[in-house]
Design an enzyme around this catalytic site. Structure first.
Site, PDB file in Angstrom:
ATOM      1  N   SER A   7       0.871  -1.174   0.000  1.00  0.00           N
ATOM      2  CA  SER A   7       0.000   0.000   0.000  1.00  0.00           C
ATOM      3  C   SER A   7       0.906   1.222   0.000  1.00  0.00           C
ATOM      4  O   SER A   7       1.928   1.252  -0.699  1.00  0.00           O
ATOM      5  CB  SER A   7      -0.920  -0.040   1.220  1.00  0.00           C
ATOM      6  OG  SER A   7      -1.759   1.071   1.244  1.00  0.00           O
ATOM      7  N   TYR A  31      -4.947   7.779  -6.505  1.00  0.00           N
ATOM      8  CA  TYR A  31      -3.925   6.910  -5.928  1.00  0.00           C
ATOM      9  C   TYR A  31      -4.330   6.451  -4.520  1.00  0.00           C
ATOM     10  O   TYR A  31      -4.288   5.260  -4.203  1.00  0.00           O
ATOM     11  CB  TYR A  31      -2.588   7.654  -5.908  1.00  0.00           C
ATOM     12  CG  TYR A  31      -1.444   6.870  -5.341  1.00  0.00           C
ATOM     13  CD1 TYR A  31      -0.914   5.780  -6.021  1.00  0.00           C
ATOM     14  CD2 TYR A  31      -0.877   7.216  -4.114  1.00  0.00           C
ATOM     15  CE1 TYR A  31       0.147   5.058  -5.497  1.00  0.00           C
ATOM     16  CE2 TYR A  31       0.179   6.496  -3.581  1.00  0.00           C
ATOM     17  CZ  TYR A  31       0.686   5.425  -4.275  1.00  0.00           C
ATOM     18  OH  TYR A  31       1.730   4.713  -3.745  1.00  0.00           O
ATOM     19  N   LYS A  72      -5.155   2.708  -3.044  1.00  0.00           N
ATOM     20  CA  LYS A  72      -4.418   2.111  -1.937  1.00  0.00           C
ATOM     21  C   LYS A  72      -5.326   1.858  -0.718  1.00  0.00           C
ATOM     22  O   LYS A  72      -5.136   0.885   0.002  1.00  0.00           O
ATOM     23  CB  LYS A  72      -3.228   2.998  -1.556  1.00  0.00           C
ATOM     24  CG  LYS A  72      -2.161   3.101  -2.656  1.00  0.00           C
ATOM     25  CD  LYS A  72      -1.488   1.767  -2.915  1.00  0.00           C
ATOM     26  CE  LYS A  72      -0.313   1.874  -3.873  1.00  0.00           C
ATOM     27  NZ  LYS A  72       0.317   0.573  -4.174  1.00  0.00           N
TER      28      LYS A  72
HETATM   29  N1  LIG Z   1       8.175   5.177  -4.306  1.00  0.00           N
HETATM   30  C1  LIG Z   1       7.355   5.643  -3.403  1.00  0.00           C
HETATM   31  O1  LIG Z   1       7.484   6.783  -2.966  1.00  0.00           O
HETATM   32  C2  LIG Z   1       6.288   4.783  -2.860  1.00  0.00           C
HETATM   33  C3  LIG Z   1       5.831   3.670  -3.514  1.00  0.00           C
HETATM   34  N2  LIG Z   1       4.818   2.918  -2.999  1.00  0.00           N
HETATM   35  C4  LIG Z   1       4.307   1.748  -3.699  1.00  0.00           C
HETATM   36  O2  LIG Z   1       5.351   0.817  -3.853  1.00  0.00           O
HETATM   37  C5  LIG Z   1       5.176   0.092  -5.053  1.00  0.00           C
HETATM   38  C6  LIG Z   1       6.444   0.150  -5.873  1.00  0.00           C
HETATM   39  O3  LIG Z   1       6.762   1.480  -6.121  1.00  0.00           O
HETATM   40  P1  LIG Z   1       8.146   1.917  -6.743  1.00  0.00           P
HETATM   41  O4  LIG Z   1       9.162   0.923  -6.433  1.00  0.00           O
HETATM   42  O5  LIG Z   1       8.351   3.296  -6.374  1.00  0.00           O
HETATM   43  O6  LIG Z   1       7.759   1.909  -8.282  1.00  0.00           O
HETATM   44  P2  LIG Z   1       8.624   1.792  -9.610  1.00  0.00           P
HETATM   45  O7  LIG Z   1       7.918   2.611 -10.616  1.00  0.00           O
HETATM   46  O8  LIG Z   1      10.061   2.066  -9.345  1.00  0.00           O
HETATM   47  O9  LIG Z   1       8.435   0.277  -9.985  1.00  0.00           O
HETATM   48  C7  LIG Z   1       7.174  -0.199 -10.305  1.00  0.00           C
HETATM   49  C8  LIG Z   1       7.253  -1.643 -10.680  1.00  0.00           C
HETATM   50  O10 LIG Z   1       5.967  -2.108 -11.004  1.00  0.00           O
HETATM   51  C9  LIG Z   1       5.966  -2.648 -12.317  1.00  0.00           C
HETATM   52  N3  LIG Z   1       4.683  -2.406 -12.940  1.00  0.00           N
HETATM   53  C10 LIG Z   1       4.095  -1.211 -13.171  1.00  0.00           C
HETATM   54  N4  LIG Z   1       2.922  -1.374 -13.781  1.00  0.00           N
HETATM   55  C11 LIG Z   1       2.753  -2.708 -13.946  1.00  0.00           C
HETATM   56  C12 LIG Z   1       1.749  -3.485 -14.537  1.00  0.00           C
HETATM   57  N5  LIG Z   1       0.662  -2.931 -15.076  1.00  0.00           N
HETATM   58  N6  LIG Z   1       1.893  -4.811 -14.539  1.00  0.00           N
HETATM   59  C13 LIG Z   1       2.989  -5.386 -13.980  1.00  0.00           C
HETATM   60  N7  LIG Z   1       3.974  -4.699 -13.431  1.00  0.00           N
HETATM   61  C14 LIG Z   1       3.874  -3.360 -13.408  1.00  0.00           C
HETATM   62  C15 LIG Z   1       7.116  -1.913 -12.994  1.00  0.00           C
HETATM   63  O11 LIG Z   1       7.654  -2.597 -14.100  1.00  0.00           O
HETATM   64  P3  LIG Z   1       7.123  -2.324 -15.605  1.00  0.00           P
HETATM   65  O12 LIG Z   1       7.015  -0.861 -15.773  1.00  0.00           O
HETATM   66  O13 LIG Z   1       8.132  -2.965 -16.472  1.00  0.00           O
HETATM   67  O14 LIG Z   1       5.823  -3.007 -15.673  1.00  0.00           O
HETATM   68  C16 LIG Z   1       8.128  -1.868 -11.887  1.00  0.00           C
HETATM   69  O15 LIG Z   1       8.781  -3.073 -11.754  1.00  0.00           O
HETATM   70  C17 LIG Z   1       3.956   0.695  -5.719  1.00  0.00           C
HETATM   71  O16 LIG Z   1       2.839  -0.082  -5.447  1.00  0.00           O
HETATM   72  C18 LIG Z   1       3.834   2.047  -5.073  1.00  0.00           C
HETATM   73  O17 LIG Z   1       2.511   2.499  -5.094  1.00  0.00           O
HETATM   74  C19 LIG Z   1       4.249   3.249  -1.816  1.00  0.00           C
HETATM   75  C20 LIG Z   1       4.673   4.335  -1.119  1.00  0.00           C
HETATM   76  C21 LIG Z   1       5.713   5.185  -1.586  1.00  0.00           C
HETATM   77  C1  LIG Z   2      -0.752  10.415  14.333  1.00  0.00           C
HETATM   78  C2  LIG Z   2      -0.692  10.867  12.976  1.00  0.00           C
HETATM   79  C3  LIG Z   2       0.636  10.744  12.336  1.00  0.00           C
HETATM   80  C4  LIG Z   2       0.582  11.302  10.994  1.00  0.00           C
HETATM   81  C5  LIG Z   2       1.818  11.216  10.175  1.00  0.00           C
HETATM   82  C6  LIG Z   2       1.461  11.746   8.852  1.00  0.00           C
HETATM   83  C7  LIG Z   2       2.348  11.457   7.742  1.00  0.00           C
HETATM   84  C8  LIG Z   2       1.568  11.387   6.466  1.00  0.00           C
HETATM   85  C9  LIG Z   2       2.393  11.509   5.288  1.00  0.00           C
HETATM   86  C10 LIG Z   2       1.774  10.903   4.101  1.00  0.00           C
HETATM   87  C11 LIG Z   2       2.793  10.673   3.047  1.00  0.00           C
HETATM   88  C12 LIG Z   2       2.246   9.998   1.863  1.00  0.00           C
HETATM   89  C13 LIG Z   2       3.360   9.561   0.965  1.00  0.00           C
HETATM   90  C14 LIG Z   2       2.862   8.763  -0.132  1.00  0.00           C
HETATM   91  C15 LIG Z   2       3.995   8.218  -0.945  1.00  0.00           C
HETATM   92  C16 LIG Z   2       3.517   7.565  -2.153  1.00  0.00           C
HETATM   93  O1  LIG Z   2       2.835   6.593  -2.101  1.00  0.00           O
HETATM   94  C17 LIG Z   2       3.900   8.208  -3.406  1.00  0.00           C
HETATM   95  N1  LIG Z   2       5.268   8.539  -3.432  1.00  0.00           N
HETATM   96  C18 LIG Z   2       3.577   7.389  -4.561  1.00  0.00           C
HETATM   97  O2  LIG Z   2       4.382   6.316  -4.586  1.00  0.00           O
END
Ligand SMILES: NC(=O)C1=CN([C@@H]2O[C@H](COP(=O)(O)OP(=O)(O)OC[C@H]3O[C@@H](n4cnc5c(N)ncnc54)[C@H](OP(=O)(O)O)[C@@H]3O)[C@@H](O)[C@H]2O)C=CC1
Ligand SMILES: CCCCCCCCCCCCCCCC(=O)[C@@H](N)CO
Length: 591
Positions: free
Chosen positions: A176, A190, A194
């Site tokens: 998530s 988004y 999630k």
């Molecule tokens: N980075 C962040 O700040 C945060 C990320 N997340 C979550 O973590 C997870 C990974 O994020 P992150 O590592 O940053 O992302 P990246 O964009 O770096 O990597 C995403 C991965 O998912 C694959 N992917 C995307 N779309 C599809 C699809 N339709 N089918 C199969 N594979 C797919 C991509 O490969 P390809 O493109 O080749 O398909 C790649 O391997 C996500 O779910 C994101 O929402 C959560 C919080 C924060």
């Molecule tokens: C008691 C209360 C405590 C509250 C703390 C609050 C902090 C909230 C921050 C939220 C940050 C969201 C980041 C999402 C990142 C993400 O998913 C994207 N980068 C897409 O990948």
């Protein structure tokens, strides 16, 4: 039982009170705690070719798991496979499929070994206000993040369940985000995708517990991944501001937290301290296996709700501030200000520095809005290249503005560029350490000035005073005095460096009371004999010590109050004992 014993009992109870609760929780929490080993087991990671997924694959492989990764691009998958092979010597199976295509992933899963740990990590994020976002993009996020996860789990369940009793406990972990625990500006789609995962996970856990399958939800904050790099290019400023409430993490750290959470079967897996707070604050009706965490959730329920309200207060404050600024900015552009006038008030002698500076007072007519827009930049460092890149055709000068708070920016200008043009070779900014995580409070900024000299970009403004061959900048509310230091000449403009003095700083030295105070302190400094200074300092120290003593006593009295009363009672009301003697004093201080 005597009164004094009652007091002791009371304190004993206070200390022991948590124990029964801990015991109850120990017996109560469901599902029961579980350990999910990953060594020699099959870990299947979607989105495993990049970012967090790739880091997870690396770590799982290095802990001796058999790892498979799935993503769309075969190229990226192959690169990931090689990288993991190189660092761990372990061969990773790769599957190229789109999670939106149920048939394609079913095929991939049928080709893969039976799965022990499924990490549904793929995800896409295109931040944008819903009003501006295309429905296609909304659908894209829901399809990949939410529907894709449904597809993966549904396709993989038979493989996970197969002969489970012989294979030990299994895990389904869903990636998530903290934006899946709290709605964040710019993340309508988004966050929805999630948040959806949470409902899926809570319900699924009840459905699969009988099969020894354990569900986890991972909530990372902003994580340094290729995905985030792309995302930040599109992010609305407010999204960045609010998301900055939680510190950013490296993909490796997130993967480490995630993997250890999966191994301990945690339902919620927070990744940093803010994440822990969020998980406590949003615990709701989620299952909890750890009686200690359950205890924390119960004890901290009130205070964490209070903290959550404080966060909301701060976020809504930022939103309000942002809108006010935007409105003023719009007004600003609608009514171009009449050219400012420049009055020389030089040379001036500063009492505080005995420095002779040549100052210009720029007075700006009052026809402009009085609230001056403050452009918002994430930081000078990230802003500067962006501005240079965005400089449109027709801007022949890029300069910087500094507010009155001591911010400082220096530019280097390419002298070889022919007259009429200025080329900036280097800009560096230093907001005197004041660059904060809240970009709204950063003040250093850059202004680009069109050849006609009065155009305003990003809240800056400038005027070229042709006959004086001087280019001047104003940015703030016009009440500031700018010191221009001439360091060289270029293209007919006679300055390279600007430093700013705030209005207050500049005039402080001339205001009577201030000068007077300075004079007195100077006299005191010079004329006071050292002996006098010594006694002065000593008496000050004694004063502080006396104050500290009082504070201490106050605190002691506060806590010992019940005991003092008991002592008094034991002495039959005669105030003979130490406690007894202290008591009136304590009461006096208390009241
Ligand atoms: N980075 C962040 O700040 C945060 C990320 N997340 C979550 O973590 C997870 C990974 O994020 P992150 O590592 O940053 O992302 P990246 O964009 O770096 O990597 C995403 C991965 O998912 C694959 N992917 C995307 N779309 C599809 C699809 N339709 N089918 C199969 N594979 C797919 C991509 O490969 P390809 O493109 O080749 O398909 C790649 O391997 C996500 O779910 C994101 O929402 C959560 C919080 C924060
Ligand atoms: C008691 C209360 C405590 C509250 C703390 C609050 C902090 C909230 C921050 C939220 C940050 C969201 C980041 C999402 C990142 C993400 O998913 C994207 N980068 C897409 O990948």
């Amino acid at each position: 039982m005597s009164n004094s014993n009652l007091y002791y009992l009371f304190f004993l109870l206070l200390l022991l009170l948590p124990l029964p609760l801990l015991l109850i929780l120990y017996l109560l929490v469901r599902p029961r705690p579980v350990k999910i080993p990953i060594k020699n087991r099959h870990v299947f990671i979607t989105g495993g070719s990049s970012g967090i997924g790739l880091a997870l694959a690396h770590q799982a492989a290095s802990e001796g798991a058999r790892v498979s990764i799935l993503a769309r691009s075969l190229d990226k998958l192959e690169q990931a496979k090689q990288a993991i092979q190189l660092s761990t010597g372990i061969d990773v199976a790769v599957f190229a499929a789109d999670v939106r295509d149920y048939d394609a992933i079913s095929k991939a899963i049928s080709e893969a070994d039976p799965i022990d740990v499924l990490i549904v990590n793929q995800g896409v994020f295109v931040p944008q206000e819903l009003e501006k976002q295309e429905l296609d993009e909304v659908k894209f996020m829901i399809d990949v993040n939410l529907m894709g996860s449904f597809h993966m789990i549904k396709a993989a369940l038979p493989s996970i369940k197969n002969n489970r009793t012989d294979r030990g406990p299994a895990s389904i972990a869903l990636m998530s985000s903290q934006a899946g625990q709290v709605g964040i500006y710019g993340y309508t789609a988004y966050s929805a995708s999630k948040f959806g995962l949470r409902g899926l996970a809570e319900a699924l856990q009840q459905e699969v517990i009988a099969d020894d399958i354990h569900v986890s939800l991972i909530f990372p904050p902003d994580t340094d991944t290729p995905g985030l790099v792309e995302e930040t290019k599109l992010r609305p400023q407010l999204t960045s501001i609010i998301a900055a409430s939680s510190g950013a993490m490296k993909a490796d750290e997130v993967a480490r937290k995630a993997l250890s959470g999966i191994k301990s079967g945690s339902f919620f897996i927070p990744c940093n301290f803010e994440g822990l707070l969020l998980s406590v604050a949003t615990a709701g009706l989620a299952p909890q296996r750890s009686y200690l965490m359950a205890f924390v959730e119960i004890v901290a329920a009130g205070i964490s709700r209070f903290a959550a309200l404080c966060f909301q207060w701060s976020w809504y404050g930022s939103i309000e501030k942002w809108h006010t600024q935007n409105k003023t900015m719009a007004l600003w552009y609608q009514t171009p200000p009449p050219p400012p006038t420049l009055n020389r008030i030089s040379p001036t002698l500063k009492l505080n520095s005995l420095r002779c500076t040549c100052s210009y007072n720029l007075s700006i007519p009052n026809s402009r809005p009085t609230h001056i827009p403050e452009p918002i930049f994430a930081s000078v460092k990230t802003f500067v290249p962006a501005t240079v890149a965005n400089l449109g055709h027709g801007f022949d000068f890029l300069s910087c503005a500094v507010d009155g708070l001591g911010d400082f920016i220096s530019l280097s200008i390419d002298l070889s560029v022919h007259p009429g043009k200025i080329s900036i070779t280097k800009i560096s900014g230093d907001a005197a350490g004041k660059i904060s995580r809240d970009p709204l409070s950063n003040c250093a900024r850059i202004a680009a000035i069109k050849p006609n000299g009065v155009h305003v970009k990003d809240g800056g403004g400038g005027v070229r005073v042709a006959d004086q061959k001087l280019l001047f900048l104003w940015i703030n509310d016009g009440s500031e005095i700018w010191d221009l230091k001439v360091r060289g000449a270029c293209c007919g403009y006679e300055f390279l460096q600007i430093t700013a003095d705030s209005y207050a700083d500049h005039y402080k030295s001339f205001e009577f009371p201030w000068s007077c105070w300075k004079l007195i302190s100077l006299i005191v400094k010079v004329s006071l004999p050292w002996k006098l200074k010594f006694w002065n300092s000593l008496s000050l120290l004694l004063g502080i010590a006396a104050m500290a003593c009082c504070m201490n006593r106050w605190i002691i009295m506060f806590f010992l109050f019940p005991f003092i009363l008991t002592c008094q009672e034991r002495n039959n009301g005669e105030q003979k004992s130490l406690c007894g003697r202290l008591e009136p004093f304590g009461i006096a201080i208390l009241f």
